[in-house]
Design an enzyme around this catalytic site. Structure first.
Site, PDB file in Angstrom:
ATOM      1  CB  ALA A  81      -0.908   0.007   1.221  1.00 13.16           C
ATOM      2  CG  ASP A  82       0.110   4.239  -2.971  1.00 12.29           C
ATOM      3  OD1 ASP A  82      -1.001   4.277  -2.380  1.00 12.29           O
ATOM      4  OD2 ASP A  82       0.215   4.335  -4.200  1.00 12.29           O
ATOM      5  CB  SER A  83       0.650   8.030   1.079  1.00  7.31           C
ATOM      6  OG  SER A  83       0.809   8.574  -0.214  1.00  7.31           O
TER       7      SER A  83
ATOM      8  CG  ASP B  86      -3.083   1.783  -2.199  1.00  3.96           C
ATOM      9  OD1 ASP B  86      -4.036   1.945  -2.989  1.00  3.96           O
ATOM     10  OD2 ASP B  86      -1.977   1.326  -2.536  1.00  3.96           O
ATOM     11  CB  THR B  87      -2.579   4.559   3.929  1.00  5.61           C
ATOM     12  OG1 THR B  87      -1.558   3.591   3.663  1.00  5.61           O
ATOM     13  CG2 THR B  87      -2.821   4.640   5.416  1.00  5.61           C
TER      14      THR B  87
END
Length: 140
Positions: free
Chosen positions: A92-94, A96-97
């Site tokens: 997950a990238d930012s 996605d978070t």
């Protein structure tokens, strides 16, 4: 011995500290986490001895968080996520978070402040924050 009630925490040491330990301290970062450490007298190092106690989130909350994370990151249903699984481990990238947090807000009917969402790095972090916010919402 430690005892916890709904709104307070008391810590009573039943351990005799060695003579080279000059100071005992405790810090409560939330009702779910307690950090305790001792500073050594004998050397000017920054090392401390201590331990940390963490109470887990509700199992139902963890299950719902896992479900949302799997769906958001398009993980196969057979993927195994533990409370310690980090979003980074899952790729997950930012963005996605942020989307995971938005889905959690919608699912649980809560509002996660930006400063709280920055501290969510694991499935456990998300579940504990949700439990806390749901409890606060119920008390309001």
């Amino acid at each position: 011995m430690a005892s916890i009630s709904a709104t307070s925490l008391m810590f009573k040491s039943s351990v005799k500290l060695p003579s080279n330990i000059s100071q005992a301290s405790y810090r409560i970062s939330s009702l779910r986490t307690i950090s305790i450490g001792w500073t050594r007298r004998s050397s000017p190092s920054l090392r401390t001895m201590g331990f940390r106690v963490t109470c887990a989130a509700q199992p139902e909350t963890l299950e719902k968080v896992v479900e949302i994370v799997k769906k958001q990151l398009a993980l196969p249903p057979e993927s195994v996520l533990t409370p310690e699984t980090t979003f980074i481990e899952l790729g997950a990238d930012s963005l996605d978070t942020v989307e995971i947090v938005m889905n959690l807000e919608e699912r649980f009917g809560i509002n996660v402040e930006d400063e709280n969402s920055e501290n969510i790095t694991t499935v456990q972090d998300a579940a504990e924050l949700i439990d806390k916010l749901v409890q606060m919402k119920g008390e309001a």
